[in-house]
Design a protein around this motif. Structure first.
Motif, PDB file in Angstrom:
ATOM      1  N   GLU A  94       0.878  -1.106  -0.055  1.00  0.00           N
ATOM      2  CA  GLU A  94       0.068   0.083   0.048  1.00  0.00           C
ATOM      3  C   GLU A  94       0.971   1.428   0.075  1.00  0.00           C
ATOM      4  O   GLU A  94       1.843   1.349   0.823  1.00  0.00           O
ATOM      5  CB  GLU A  94      -1.127   0.064   1.182  1.00  0.00           C
ATOM      6  N   TRP A  95       0.472   2.426  -0.929  1.00  0.00           N
ATOM      7  CA  TRP A  95       1.087   3.585  -0.791  1.00  0.00           C
ATOM      8  C   TRP A  95       0.553   4.582   0.413  1.00  0.00           C
ATOM      9  O   TRP A  95      -0.702   4.486   0.558  1.00  0.00           O
ATOM     10  CB  TRP A  95       0.831   4.290  -2.185  1.00  0.00           C
ATOM     11  N   SER A  96       1.375   5.008   1.168  1.00  0.00           N
ATOM     12  CA  SER A  96       0.918   6.042   2.151  1.00  0.00           C
ATOM     13  C   SER A  96       0.657   7.316   1.550  1.00  0.00           C
ATOM     14  O   SER A  96       0.901   7.760   0.479  1.00  0.00           O
ATOM     15  CB  SER A  96       1.962   6.186   3.098  1.00  0.00           C
ATOM     16  N   ALA A  97       0.016   8.143   2.340  1.00  0.00           N
ATOM     17  CA  ALA A  97      -0.438   9.645   1.908  1.00  0.00           C
ATOM     18  C   ALA A  97       1.093  10.164   1.647  1.00  0.00           C
ATOM     19  O   ALA A  97       0.908  11.035   0.939  1.00  0.00           O
ATOM     20  CB  ALA A  97      -1.130  10.225   3.041  1.00  0.00           C
ATOM     21  N   GLU A  98       1.642   9.893   2.406  1.00  0.00           N
ATOM     22  CA  GLU A  98       3.232  10.702   2.275  1.00  0.00           C
ATOM     23  C   GLU A  98       3.712  10.602   0.947  1.00  0.00           C
ATOM     24  O   GLU A  98       4.249  11.525   0.313  1.00  0.00           O
ATOM     25  CB  GLU A  98       3.968  10.333   3.404  1.00  0.00           C
ATOM     26  N   LYS A 106       4.528  12.625  -2.095  1.00  0.00           N
ATOM     27  CA  LYS A 106       5.987  12.771  -2.770  1.00  0.00           C
ATOM     28  C   LYS A 106       5.800  12.762  -4.280  1.00  0.00           C
ATOM     29  O   LYS A 106       6.459  13.588  -5.116  1.00  0.00           O
ATOM     30  CB  LYS A 106       6.825  12.041  -2.114  1.00  0.00           C
ATOM     31  N   LEU A 107       4.920  11.753  -4.719  1.00  0.00           N
ATOM     32  CA  LEU A 107       5.287  11.423  -6.027  1.00  0.00           C
ATOM     33  C   LEU A 107       4.458  12.609  -6.808  1.00  0.00           C
ATOM     34  O   LEU A 107       4.707  13.098  -8.097  1.00  0.00           O
ATOM     35  CB  LEU A 107       4.433  10.048  -6.267  1.00  0.00           C
ATOM     36  N   LEU A 139      13.115   8.064 -11.515  1.00  0.00           N
ATOM     37  CA  LEU A 139      12.146   9.032 -10.752  1.00  0.00           C
ATOM     38  C   LEU A 139      11.977   8.609  -9.272  1.00  0.00           C
ATOM     39  O   LEU A 139      12.308   9.786  -8.572  1.00  0.00           O
ATOM     40  CB  LEU A 139      10.529   8.933 -11.273  1.00  0.00           C
ATOM     41  N   PRO A 140      12.255   7.499  -8.856  1.00  0.00           N
ATOM     42  CA  PRO A 140      12.063   7.170  -7.399  1.00  0.00           C
ATOM     43  C   PRO A 140      13.322   7.851  -6.630  1.00  0.00           C
ATOM     44  O   PRO A 140      13.035   8.271  -5.508  1.00  0.00           O
ATOM     45  CB  PRO A 140      12.078   5.567  -7.142  1.00  0.00           C
ATOM     46  N   LYS A 141      14.398   7.725  -7.271  1.00  0.00           N
ATOM     47  CA  LYS A 141      15.692   8.261  -6.687  1.00  0.00           C
ATOM     48  C   LYS A 141      15.589   9.777  -6.553  1.00  0.00           C
ATOM     49  O   LYS A 141      15.803  10.313  -5.500  1.00  0.00           O
ATOM     50  CB  LYS A 141      16.765   7.840  -7.478  1.00  0.00           C
ATOM     51  N   ARG A 170      12.918  10.614  -3.913  1.00  0.00           N
ATOM     52  CA  ARG A 170      12.879  10.074  -2.609  1.00  0.00           C
ATOM     53  C   ARG A 170      11.899   9.290  -2.182  1.00  0.00           C
ATOM     54  O   ARG A 170      11.346   9.354  -1.140  1.00  0.00           O
ATOM     55  CB  ARG A 170      12.940  11.320  -1.546  1.00  0.00           C
ATOM     56  N   LEU A 171      11.622   8.228  -3.119  1.00  0.00           N
ATOM     57  CA  LEU A 171      10.789   7.214  -3.049  1.00  0.00           C
ATOM     58  C   LEU A 171      11.381   6.002  -3.054  1.00  0.00           C
ATOM     59  O   LEU A 171      12.280   5.706  -3.798  1.00  0.00           O
ATOM     60  CB  LEU A 171       9.699   7.191  -3.928  1.00  0.00           C
ATOM     61  N   LYS A 172      11.107   5.152  -2.063  1.00  0.00           N
ATOM     62  CA  LYS A 172      11.814   3.782  -1.993  1.00  0.00           C
ATOM     63  C   LYS A 172      10.798   2.824  -2.710  1.00  0.00           C
ATOM     64  O   LYS A 172      10.432   1.654  -2.002  1.00  0.00           O
ATOM     65  CB  LYS A 172      11.749   3.192  -0.564  1.00  0.00           C
ATOM     66  N   ARG A 173      10.668   3.252  -3.681  1.00  0.00           N
ATOM     67  CA  ARG A 173       9.712   2.279  -4.657  1.00  0.00           C
ATOM     68  C   ARG A 173      10.402   2.147  -6.093  1.00  0.00           C
ATOM     69  O   ARG A 173      11.277   2.863  -6.488  1.00  0.00           O
ATOM     70  CB  ARG A 173       8.581   3.088  -5.160  1.00  0.00           C
ATOM     71  N   CYS A 174       9.966   1.032  -6.766  1.00  0.00           N
ATOM     72  CA  CYS A 174      10.592   0.778  -8.002  1.00  0.00           C
ATOM     73  C   CYS A 174       9.893   1.768  -8.880  1.00  0.00           C
ATOM     74  O   CYS A 174       8.866   2.432  -8.663  1.00  0.00           O
ATOM     75  CB  CYS A 174      10.585  -0.836  -8.525  1.00  0.00           C
TER      76      CYS A 174
END
Length: 240
Positions: free
Chosen positions: A5-9, A13-14, A29-31, A34-38
DNA sequence: AAACGACGCAACCGCCGTGAG
DNA sequence: CCTCACGGCGGTTGCGTCGTT
């Protein structure tokens, strides 16, 4: 790499990043965001949830009808179908199809067919005699073959249709039978149903089901000779 | 009230097409 | 031409919710 699940935060960010810089490279993009997602996960989240202009909530009857029509045309090409439904994503349409509409069309053909088979035996006697289809009101004969698979009984269905009893009696019986089924079905799922008539293939869609008396039916009968018989529009109540 | 199953939906996975090098 | 990276797409999974027993 985070999953689930994606959080509101994370959404924030995205959203902020894409609105500011665009999605120039999902992999990178994630880098930068600052997202720890692929990248794929970010793309999916943006395209299916955060993208502006997306319509949330229940599908309307018009949308359902359009999806079904387009699915007949394009099959499981959800992205193609999604282009015709403003504000809906391919994923949303796909989910909706599998959860709601599939069972209403031919997805459960066999189940419905079998349930109708038992009823068919009770209605066999209405198929006796002969009728000329071109004299039936509200009925038009088209020449295009059905896009759906051909009916299970090849010679039986058309001969049965032609062998239908006296015209008015037959039509009345068809209407009566279909109305009963419409009411029965609409109580379960008012959106759309495909059902099998005992002696021919029938698609029945039910609209405007706030009350039973306002049921409107679009009835399409496919017969094995490749002709499409189209009853429309038809107000079942006028038959009584 | 608890257990169970069905359902809906968000999300992931893997394949494929495309374009750049 | 070949390879690789990337985006797009459709199939599938997993989890939360709701209804039923």
């Amino acid at each position: 790499m985070k999953k689930g699940e994606w959080s509101a935060e994370e959404d924030d960010k995205l959203r902020t990043y894409v609105q500011k810089y665009g999605h120039w490279n999902w992999h990178q993009l994630p880098k930068f965001a600052r997202l720890k997602r692929c990248g794929k996960s970010c793309r999916w989240r943006w395209m299916n949830y955060l993208r502006p202009g997306l319509k949330r909530g229940n599908f309307t009857e018009e949308e359902d009808a359009l999806i079904i029509k387009l699915h007949e045309q394009f099959g499981n090409r959800w992205s193609t179908i999604a282009k015709s439904l403003r504000g809906r994503t391919d994923n949303e349409i796909k989910n909706h199809w599998h959860s709601q509409l599939k069972k209403s069309t031919k997805g459960d053909e066999e189940e419905k067919c079998s349930s109708w088979q038992s009823e068919a035996t009770q209605n066999e006697n209405i198929c006796e005699g002969e009728a000329e289809s071109n004299s039936i009101d509200h009925m038009t004969l088209g020449s295009s073959p059905p896009s759906s698979p051909s009916p299970s009984s090849s010679s039986a269905s058309m001969s049965s249709l032609n062998a239908v009893g006296r015209l008015e009696d037959t039509r009345f019986l068809i209407w009566k039978y279909m109305k009963l089924k419409a009411v029965e079905i609409s109580g379960v799922n008012p959106l759309l149903q495909t059902i099998h008539h005992p002696w021919k293939r029938v698609a029945l869609s039910c609209h405007c089901l706030k009350t039973i008396c306002t049921v409107t039916i679009l009835l399409i009968c496919f017969v094995d000779c490749g002709h499409k018989i189209d009853f429309r529009p038809f107000d079942a109540d006028t038959m009584y």
